[in-house]
Design a protein around this motif. Structure first.
Motif, mmCIF file in Angstrom:
data_model
loop_
_atom_site.group_PDB
_atom_site.id
_atom_site.type_symbol
_atom_site.label_atom_id
_atom_site.label_comp_id
_atom_site.label_asym_id
_atom_site.label_seq_id
_atom_site.Cartn_x
_atom_site.Cartn_y
_atom_site.Cartn_z
ATOM 1 N N LYS A 44 0.833 -1.208 0.000
ATOM 2 C CA LYS A 44 0.000 0.000 0.000
ATOM 3 C C LYS A 44 0.865 1.255 0.000
ATOM 4 C CE LYS A 44 -4.115 -1.971 2.064
ATOM 5 N NZ LYS A 44 -4.835 -2.098 0.857
ATOM 6 N N MET A 45 1.976 1.219 0.715
ATOM 7 C CA MET A 45 2.881 2.361 0.730
ATOM 8 C C MET A 45 3.461 2.604 -0.665
ATOM 9 S SD MET A 45 4.698 1.617 4.389
ATOM 10 C CE MET A 45 5.917 2.893 4.296
ATOM 11 N N VAL A 46 3.815 1.537 -1.357
ATOM 12 C CA VAL A 46 4.345 1.678 -2.719
ATOM 13 C C VAL A 46 3.276 2.295 -3.614
ATOM 14 C CG1 VAL A 46 5.095 0.375 -4.756
ATOM 15 C CG2 VAL A 46 6.055 -0.160 -2.503
ATOM 16 N N GLU A 47 2.032 1.822 -3.490
ATOM 17 C CA GLU A 47 0.938 2.393 -4.284
ATOM 18 C C GLU A 47 0.776 3.891 -4.008
ATOM 19 O OE1 GLU A 47 -2.732 0.298 -3.703
ATOM 20 O OE2 GLU A 47 -1.794 -1.648 -4.062
ATOM 21 N N LEU A 48 0.819 4.266 -2.730
ATOM 22 C CA LEU A 48 0.675 5.681 -2.383
ATOM 23 C C LEU A 48 1.835 6.511 -2.914
ATOM 24 C CD1 LEU A 48 -0.591 5.381 1.299
ATOM 25 C CD2 LEU A 48 -1.863 6.260 -0.668
ATOM 26 N N MET A 49 3.043 5.993 -2.842
ATOM 27 C CA MET A 49 4.203 6.728 -3.361
ATOM 28 C C MET A 49 4.113 6.898 -4.868
ATOM 29 S SD MET A 49 7.445 5.508 -0.989
ATOM 30 C CE MET A 49 7.310 3.790 -1.388
ATOM 31 N N GLU A 50 3.657 5.853 -5.557
ATOM 32 C CA GLU A 50 3.484 5.949 -7.011
ATOM 33 C C GLU A 50 2.416 6.971 -7.364
ATOM 34 O OE1 GLU A 50 4.868 4.626 -9.901
ATOM 35 O OE2 GLU A 50 6.497 4.221 -8.489
ATOM 36 N N ALA A 51 1.305 6.935 -6.643
ATOM 37 C CA ALA A 51 0.231 7.896 -6.909
ATOM 38 C C ALA A 51 0.718 9.313 -6.637
ATOM 39 C CB ALA A 51 -0.985 7.573 -6.044
ATOM 40 N N ASN A 52 1.469 9.488 -5.573
ATOM 41 C CA ASN A 52 2.003 10.805 -5.240
ATOM 42 C C ASN A 52 3.012 11.268 -6.307
ATOM 43 O OD1 ASN A 52 2.247 13.052 -3.430
ATOM 44 N ND2 ASN A 52 4.280 12.281 -2.927
ATOM 45 N N ARG A 53 3.843 10.355 -6.756
ATOM 46 C CA ARG A 53 4.823 10.694 -7.789
ATOM 47 C C ARG A 53 4.115 11.139 -9.068
ATOM 48 N NH1 ARG A 53 6.838 8.527 -12.131
ATOM 49 N NH2 ARG A 53 5.810 6.525 -11.848
ATOM 50 N N LYS A 54 3.077 10.393 -9.463
ATOM 51 C CA LYS A 54 2.331 10.756 -10.670
ATOM 52 C C LYS A 54 1.604 12.083 -10.497
ATOM 53 C CE LYS A 54 1.655 6.023 -12.226
ATOM 54 N NZ LYS A 54 0.709 4.922 -12.393
ATOM 55 N N HIS A 55 1.090 12.311 -9.309
ATOM 56 C CA HIS A 55 0.372 13.572 -9.043
ATOM 57 C C HIS A 55 1.322 14.769 -9.110
ATOM 58 C CE1 HIS A 55 -2.548 16.307 -7.361
ATOM 59 N NE2 HIS A 55 -1.671 16.666 -6.434
#
Length: 57
Positions: A44-55
């Motif tokens: 879940k942390m990886v997913e959040l970091m990816e979403a944040n990076r894309k944002h």
């Protein structure tokens, strides 16, 4: 979450093999549960970091 309390070494040595195995099996199950939760949290942390990076891109 269960907590496995190992007996003191002298008490542990007085236990039968079957009693020792029950303690070890309980500890192993608890560790497997913990590892599963850790892996799920890490994913879940990886997913959040990816979403944040894309944002932020």
């Amino acid at each position: 979450m269960n907590v496995i309390n190992f007996p003191a070494q002298t008490d542990y040595e007085d236990l039968s093999l079957a009693e020792r195995m029950l303690i070890l099996e309980s500890w192993h199950e608890e560790m497997e549960d913990n590892l599963t939760r850790i892996r799920e949290s890490a994913a879940k942390m990886v997913e959040l970091m990816e979403a944040n990076r894309k944002h932020l891109s």
